[in-house]
Structures are given as structure tokens and as C-alpha cells.
Write a protein that holds these residues in place. Sequence first.
Motif, PDB file in Angstrom:
ATOM      1  N   HIS A  53       0.830  -1.207   0.000  1.00  0.00           N
ATOM      2  CA  HIS A  53       0.000   0.000   0.000  1.00  0.00           C
ATOM      3  C   HIS A  53       0.864   1.257   0.000  1.00  0.00           C
ATOM      4  O   HIS A  53       0.527   2.257  -0.619  1.00  0.00           O
ATOM      5  N   TRP A  79      -6.351   3.372  -1.965  1.00  0.00           N
ATOM      6  CA  TRP A  79      -6.314   2.555  -0.750  1.00  0.00           C
ATOM      7  C   TRP A  79      -7.704   2.054  -0.357  1.00  0.00           C
ATOM      8  O   TRP A  79      -7.862   1.375   0.649  1.00  0.00           O
ATOM      9  N   ASP A  86      -5.101  -5.893   3.744  1.00  0.00           N
ATOM     10  CA  ASP A  86      -4.047  -6.449   4.596  1.00  0.00           C
ATOM     11  C   ASP A  86      -2.724  -6.549   3.838  1.00  0.00           C
ATOM     12  O   ASP A  86      -2.105  -7.607   3.749  1.00  0.00           O
ATOM     13  N   SER A 115       0.577  -6.048  15.923  1.00  0.00           N
ATOM     14  CA  SER A 115      -0.739  -5.869  15.310  1.00  0.00           C
ATOM     15  C   SER A 115      -1.052  -7.153  14.545  1.00  0.00           C
ATOM     16  O   SER A 115      -0.148  -7.829  14.063  1.00  0.00           O
ATOM     17  N   LEU A 117      -2.189  -7.273  11.659  1.00  0.00           N
ATOM     18  CA  LEU A 117      -2.044  -7.034  10.225  1.00  0.00           C
ATOM     19  C   LEU A 117      -0.811  -7.765   9.705  1.00  0.00           C
ATOM     20  O   LEU A 117       0.223  -7.833  10.372  1.00  0.00           O
ATOM     21  N   ARG A 146      -3.332  -2.279  16.343  1.00  0.00           N
ATOM     22  CA  ARG A 146      -3.612  -2.124  14.920  1.00  0.00           C
ATOM     23  C   ARG A 146      -3.814  -0.674  14.524  1.00  0.00           C
ATOM     24  O   ARG A 146      -4.281   0.135  15.330  1.00  0.00           O
ATOM     25  N   GLU A 147      -3.461  -0.338  13.279  1.00  0.00           N
ATOM     26  CA  GLU A 147      -3.737   1.001  12.774  1.00  0.00           C
ATOM     27  C   GLU A 147      -5.237   1.225  12.775  1.00  0.00           C
ATOM     28  O   GLU A 147      -6.019   0.277  12.839  1.00  0.00           O
ATOM     29  N   GLU A 148      -5.647   2.490  12.681  1.00  0.00           N
ATOM     30  CA  GLU A 148      -7.073   2.796  12.651  1.00  0.00           C
ATOM     31  C   GLU A 148      -7.752   1.976  11.573  1.00  0.00           C
ATOM     32  O   GLU A 148      -7.227   1.820  10.482  1.00  0.00           O
ATOM     33  N   CYS A 154      -6.362  -1.215   3.065  1.00  0.00           N
ATOM     34  CA  CYS A 154      -5.035  -1.720   3.457  1.00  0.00           C
ATOM     35  C   CYS A 154      -4.931  -1.917   4.968  1.00  0.00           C
ATOM     36  O   CYS A 154      -4.084  -2.673   5.436  1.00  0.00           O
ATOM     37  N   ASN A 155      -5.798  -1.267   5.744  1.00  0.00           N
ATOM     38  CA  ASN A 155      -5.792  -1.415   7.200  1.00  0.00           C
ATOM     39  C   ASN A 155      -6.806  -2.442   7.689  1.00  0.00           C
ATOM     40  O   ASN A 155      -7.010  -2.583   8.886  1.00  0.00           O
ATOM     41  N   LYS A 156      -7.429  -3.126   6.780  1.00  0.00           N
ATOM     42  CA  LYS A 156      -8.337  -4.219   7.136  1.00  0.00           C
ATOM     43  C   LYS A 156      -7.537  -5.511   7.012  1.00  0.00           C
ATOM     44  O   LYS A 156      -6.734  -5.673   6.110  1.00  0.00           O
ATOM     45  N   ARG A 157      -7.759  -6.426   7.921  1.00  0.00           N
ATOM     46  CA  ARG A 157      -6.974  -7.655   7.871  1.00  0.00           C
ATOM     47  C   ARG A 157      -7.759  -8.782   7.201  1.00  0.00           C
ATOM     48  O   ARG A 157      -8.977  -8.744   7.077  1.00  0.00           O
TER      49      ARG A 157
END
Length: 178
Positions: A53, A79, A86, A115, A117, A146-148, A154-157
Motif C-alpha cells: 500500500h 487505498w 491487509d 498488530s 495485520l 492495529r492502525e485505525e 489496506c488497514n483491514k486484515r
Amino acid sequence: ACIVGSRDTRIIAERMDPTTAGDWMRQVGNKENSEEDRITKIVHFQRHGQGYHNLLGEVLREAGLKPSVDSMDPAVNPWLRPEIVDSPLTEKGKEECRQQCARAALLNPELVIVSPLLRAIQTAQISFGHVLDQPDIPWVAHEGCREELGVLVCNKRRPLSLIQADYPNVEFAGEVTE
């Protein structure tokens, strides 16, 4: 240094020179030091290496485009695209982690928390590979690290079952759900 706490707990946060952290830890562990010094723990924070990302943003900016994480339009905010869920580390990101191995080797972790992720787990396992297979050092992935979550894909796992299959040595905690 920032001191926060109550009668029972005192936290001092300060940036340490990683080249002298091992000396400091040996000094704290010295039996001649006070009880307070002997229960001191070092918490090491490390940002993940370059993920796909991050590379996507670099490539678009190099091409003269101006992507925006604030836009809800996938044409302007790449993004949001499902292809980068992820995001794993790039080869450059893995090399960045390998460059941290010598510093990480100066630390003697009793616990590794990451995290959940993918890029964070990859970063920790590369950087702290020297303790990866030590059964007395637990590895824990915690949602609180984890990031917000927000709207950025990209911040979803990935689903928990897939991550657990890839990383069986990591315990998942902190309300980690499928």
C-alpha cells in the motif's frame, strides 16, 4: 521523559539509543540495584517495513498523480481498492526489517506483541527472528496495536483463520474475531 502513573505504577517513556540498550538492561538487572529498578521493562515499538500500500502511493506520486486518503472515490484514493486488503511487505520492506535485526538482537524480549495485520507480523518475525522459535517467548497479535480501521482497505486484515494458518506460533488476543 514523560512520567504518568499512580502510587502503584510508574511509566517512564523515553527514546533509547538501541546501541546502548543492552548495557542499560544489564545494569537494571544487576542485583545491587533497587527492587524498583529490577522490575523495569523495556517496551520496543517498531513501525512496519514498506507495504504494498505504501509502494502504491509512491508509484502514483512518481507518475505525477495526487492520490488522497481523504477521498471516497477509488480513482483518487487507491487505498479503498479491495486488492490491497491487509497489504504484505514489499521486498524493500523485508530488507528494511532485515536491517533492524542487529538492533533487535540487542534486546532480550520476554514477550512480542504485534498488530494482527500481515505487514506487522512479517516485520516482527523478520526483525526478531532470533527469538521466533524460543518457546518461552510468547508472540501475541493484539487488535489494540492495529492502525485505525477506518475505510482504508489496506488497514483491514484478512480473516483470522487464514492468518492463524500462516502464523501458528502467534496467539491472537484482544477481541480478535474472524
